[in-house]
Design a protein around this motif. Structure first.
Motif, PDB file in Angstrom:
ATOM      1  N   LYS A 252       0.794  -1.237   0.000  1.00 37.41           N
ATOM      2  CA  LYS A 252       0.000   0.000   0.000  1.00 37.41           C
ATOM      3  C   LYS A 252       0.824   1.284   0.000  1.00 37.41           C
ATOM      4  CE  LYS A 252      -3.768  -2.277   2.425  1.00 37.41           C
ATOM      5  NZ  LYS A 252      -4.479  -2.368   3.694  1.00 37.41           N
ATOM      6  N   ALA A 253       2.108   1.168   0.361  1.00 36.76           N
ATOM      7  CA  ALA A 253       2.946   2.376   0.422  1.00 36.76           C
ATOM      8  C   ALA A 253       4.397   1.985   0.641  1.00 36.76           C
ATOM      9  CB  ALA A 253       2.487   3.287   1.566  1.00 36.76           C
ATOM     10  N   MET A 260       9.518   9.012   5.962  1.00 31.18           N
ATOM     11  CA  MET A 260       8.852   9.384   4.702  1.00 31.18           C
ATOM     12  C   MET A 260       7.789   8.340   4.388  1.00 31.18           C
ATOM     13  SD  MET A 260       9.575   7.660   1.654  1.00 31.18           S
ATOM     14  CE  MET A 260      10.527   6.289   1.166  1.00 31.18           C
ATOM     15  N   VAL A 261       6.691   8.831   3.833  1.00 31.98           N
ATOM     16  CA  VAL A 261       5.595   7.946   3.418  1.00 31.98           C
ATOM     17  C   VAL A 261       5.253   8.315   1.985  1.00 31.98           C
ATOM     18  CG1 VAL A 261       3.174   7.344   3.795  1.00 31.98           C
ATOM     19  CG2 VAL A 261       4.642   7.839   5.760  1.00 31.98           C
ATOM     20  N   LYS A 262       5.263   7.341   1.105  1.00 31.36           N
ATOM     21  CA  LYS A 262       4.873   7.595  -0.297  1.00 31.36           C
ATOM     22  C   LYS A 262       3.939   6.491  -0.736  1.00 31.36           C
ATOM     23  CE  LYS A 262       7.994  10.615  -2.460  1.00 31.36           C
ATOM     24  NZ  LYS A 262       7.213  11.813  -2.464  1.00 31.36           N
ATOM     25  N   ARG A 267      -2.395   4.360 -13.091  1.00 36.10           N
ATOM     26  CA  ARG A 267      -3.205   4.927 -14.156  1.00 36.10           C
ATOM     27  C   ARG A 267      -3.656   3.780 -15.055  1.00 36.10           C
ATOM     28  NH1 ARG A 267       1.548   8.750 -15.534  1.00 36.10           N
ATOM     29  NH2 ARG A 267       0.981   8.171 -17.648  1.00 36.10           N
ATOM     30  N   PRO A 268      -4.561   4.049 -15.996  1.00 32.80           N
ATOM     31  CA  PRO A 268      -5.036   2.960 -16.859  1.00 32.80           C
ATOM     32  C   PRO A 268      -3.911   2.215 -17.559  1.00 32.80           C
ATOM     33  CG  PRO A 268      -6.415   4.885 -17.148  1.00 32.80           C
ATOM     34  CD  PRO A 268      -5.280   5.309 -16.268  1.00 32.80           C
ATOM     35  N   LEU A 272       2.438   5.080 -12.638  1.00 29.11           N
ATOM     36  CA  LEU A 272       1.991   5.518 -11.313  1.00 29.11           C
ATOM     37  C   LEU A 272       1.429   6.936 -11.306  1.00 29.11           C
ATOM     38  CD1 LEU A 272       5.054   6.466  -9.098  1.00 29.11           C
ATOM     39  CD2 LEU A 272       5.075   6.480 -11.601  1.00 29.11           C
ATOM     40  N   GLU A 273       0.560   7.190 -10.345  1.00 29.50           N
ATOM     41  CA  GLU A 273       0.249   8.562  -9.944  1.00 29.50           C
ATOM     42  C   GLU A 273       0.156   8.568  -8.419  1.00 29.50           C
ATOM     43  OE1 GLU A 273      -3.934  10.079 -10.341  1.00 29.50           O
ATOM     44  OE2 GLU A 273      -4.037   8.458 -11.806  1.00 29.50           O
ATOM     45  N   PRO A 274       0.512   9.683  -7.780  1.00 26.25           N
ATOM     46  CA  PRO A 274       0.522   9.714  -6.317  1.00 26.25           C
ATOM     47  C   PRO A 274      -0.849   9.385  -5.734  1.00 26.25           C
ATOM     48  CG  PRO A 274       1.575  11.668  -7.227  1.00 26.25           C
ATOM     49  CD  PRO A 274       0.935  10.943  -8.381  1.00 26.25           C
ATOM     50  N   ASN A 275      -0.852   8.617  -4.647  1.00 26.35           N
ATOM     51  CA  ASN A 275      -2.088   8.309  -3.940  1.00 26.35           C
ATOM     52  C   ASN A 275      -2.092   9.140  -2.643  1.00 26.35           C
ATOM     53  OD1 ASN A 275      -4.249   7.250  -2.588  1.00 26.35           O
ATOM     54  ND2 ASN A 275      -3.735   5.097  -3.002  1.00 26.35           N
ATOM     55  N   LEU A 276      -2.489  10.406  -2.786  1.00 28.13           N
ATOM     56  CA  LEU A 276      -2.371  11.337  -1.665  1.00 28.13           C
ATOM     57  C   LEU A 276      -3.302  10.975  -0.521  1.00 28.13           C
ATOM     58  CD1 LEU A 276      -2.026  14.645  -3.723  1.00 28.13           C
ATOM     59  CD2 LEU A 276      -0.226  13.227  -2.720  1.00 28.13           C
ATOM     60  N   GLU A 277      -4.449  10.428  -0.836  1.00 30.23           N
ATOM     61  CA  GLU A 277      -5.400  10.028   0.205  1.00 30.23           C
ATOM     62  C   GLU A 277      -4.789   8.945   1.110  1.00 30.23           C
ATOM     63  OE1 GLU A 277      -8.182   9.776   2.764  1.00 30.23           O
ATOM     64  OE2 GLU A 277      -7.959  11.435   1.344  1.00 30.23           O
TER      65      GLU A 277
END
Ligand SMILES: NC(=O)c1ccc[n+]([C@@H]2O[C@H](COP(=O)([O-])OP(=O)(O)OC[C@H]3O[C@@H](n4cnc5c(N)ncnc54)[C@H](O)[C@@H]3O)[C@@H](O)[C@H]2O)c1
Length: 381
Positions: A252-253, A260-262, A267-268, A272-277
């Protein structure tokens, strides 16, 4: 209330962190004895920490029968950890021994036998467990917040100059037991095993690229295999810094120390795109966790004293100390034999004993010069 009487054995660099730890406690304990083969080391520790009237001895055997000592901090070179711990345990004292538990697994087993037979406590120093970030990482991993761990990378990237190995006990398998893997990366290895358990196998490559007054390695790279996961442990004395880093890439991260947490989502097209939530949720959880009031040696010493007073197991047990030494012994075997090594390491294994290790391990250089004491006793932790 019974006040625990404490003795500090070995009054060199690390003993200061022990004295500060005991002094930071209230009435629970009192440092009553010091021991060092050099009287001036006891004297300077006494002066620096205003330890008042206490017993100073040059031979630790003189303390074994003392009724006013309950707990002993062993701050001696690694080759002395086993014999001195065993003698104090058999004399009915609790023992907090500096890392590494001992240079070999055989010695760890002798220490654990003495612990069981005496009914006293044996704890091994691993002060970096007692840091807010480490505790937060543990809570995230164990609480399942990150999903499965897929890749762990830990390192001890330090720099030490050539004079470091002039000290008499450093830089030989006989006295120090090994190089940066045993004596520095032991901190990260203990935490890795604490969080993820023991690996199934390890493959290591080691070298000595910059310390010619030392038999032992100053560079060490290891790959550990777990079911569905790999881990990497790097140790160096040639990186111009003093970094101790952790990365856990999980379902999940990715979480790391320095903190640090990322998190990513796809994307389709799978990129990747950031999962800010997700990042916000993990950070919110971490912020609900308490900050440690004390950290490192002070916190571990408090844990050990409380464990003795309430007759409970300390956070860092002798089994934990043994686990780290077992994995490190397997690393030395792998680097020497140039193949991967399956764990556990059995007692018939040549790398189980220190004699076996000394017979087989690679000696990179011959230690040519040795000094009894280094001028500047200050160390970094
Ligand atoms: N937890 C940590 O972060 C950390 C940091 C540094 C060292 N250490 C560990 O602490 C231990 C000691 O390291 P150090 O840097 O303090 O070394 P040091 O050489 O500064 O101190 C060791 C002391 O033991 C004394 N000594 C040696 N033989 C003795 C004997 N037979 N009886 C009584 N005293 C004796 C020496 O005179 C010296 O004062 C080692 O195991 C080392 O790995 C741990």
């Amino acid at each position: 209330m019974h006040i625990l009487g404490v003795a500090v054995i070995g009054c060199g660099g690390i003993s200061k962190a022990h004295v500060e730890g005991y002094q930071a406690l209230g009435q629970e304990c009192e440092i009553r004895c010091l021991c060092d083969i050099y009287p001036q080391k006891m004297e300077s520790l006494k002066q620096q920490y205003m330890l008042g009237n206490l017993v100073e001895v040059e031979d630790y055997h003189q303390l074994l029968d003392r009724k006013d000592i309950d707990l002993v901090s062993i701050c001696l070179p690694p080759s002395l950890h086993c014999q001195v711990s065993v003698d104090f345990l058999r004399a009915g004292k609790h023992v907090l021994c500096e890392k590494p538990m001992a240079p070999s697994l055989a010695e760890c087993d002798i220490m654990m036998k003495a612990e069981i037979e005496s009914g006293k406590m044996l704890s091994i120093v691993s002060q970096n467990r007692f840091k807010t970030d480490t505790m937060r990482m543990k809570a995230l991993i164990e609480g399942g917040k990150l999903g499965k761990v897929l890749l762990a990378r830990v390192n001890s990237m330090w720099w030490r100059g050539s004079k470091y190995y002039d000290l008499w006990w450093r830089g030989t398998y006989e006295k120090e037991g090994g190089g940066c893997t045993l004596n520095h990366a032991v901190h990260q290895i203990d935490i890795l095993v604490w969080l993820l358990g023991m690996p199934q196998s390890v493959y290591s490559v080691m070298s000595n690229v910059a310390h010619t007054n030392s038999e032992v390695e100053d560079l060490s790279l290891s790959i550990l295999t777990y079911p569905g996961m790999l881990a990497q442990v790097d140790a160096a004395l040639v990186d111009h810094d003093e970094k101790q880093e952790f990365f856990f890439a999980c379902e999940k991260a990715t979480v790391g120390i320095p903190w640090m947490v990322k998190a990513c989502k796809q994307r389709p097209n799978g990129f990747l795109e950031p999962n800010l939530e997700q990042e916000r949720e993990l950070n919110r959880f971490v912020e609900t966790l308490p900050m440690l009031e004390k950290e490192r040696h002070a916190a571990q010493i408090e844990d050990v004293v409380q464990a003795v007073l309430s007759d409970r197991t300390p956070c860092v047990t002798s089994k934990d100390g043994r686990n780290a030494v077992e994995l490190i012994s397997a690393m030395y075997k792998s680097a020497t034999c140039t193949h991967s090594v399956i764990l556990p390491l059995e007692s018939e294994d040549p790398f189980y004993t220190q004699e076996g290790m000394m017979r087989h391990a690679v000696r990179y250089y011959k230690k040519q010069q040795s000094v009894d004491n280094l001028e500047d006793a200050g160390i970094t932790l």
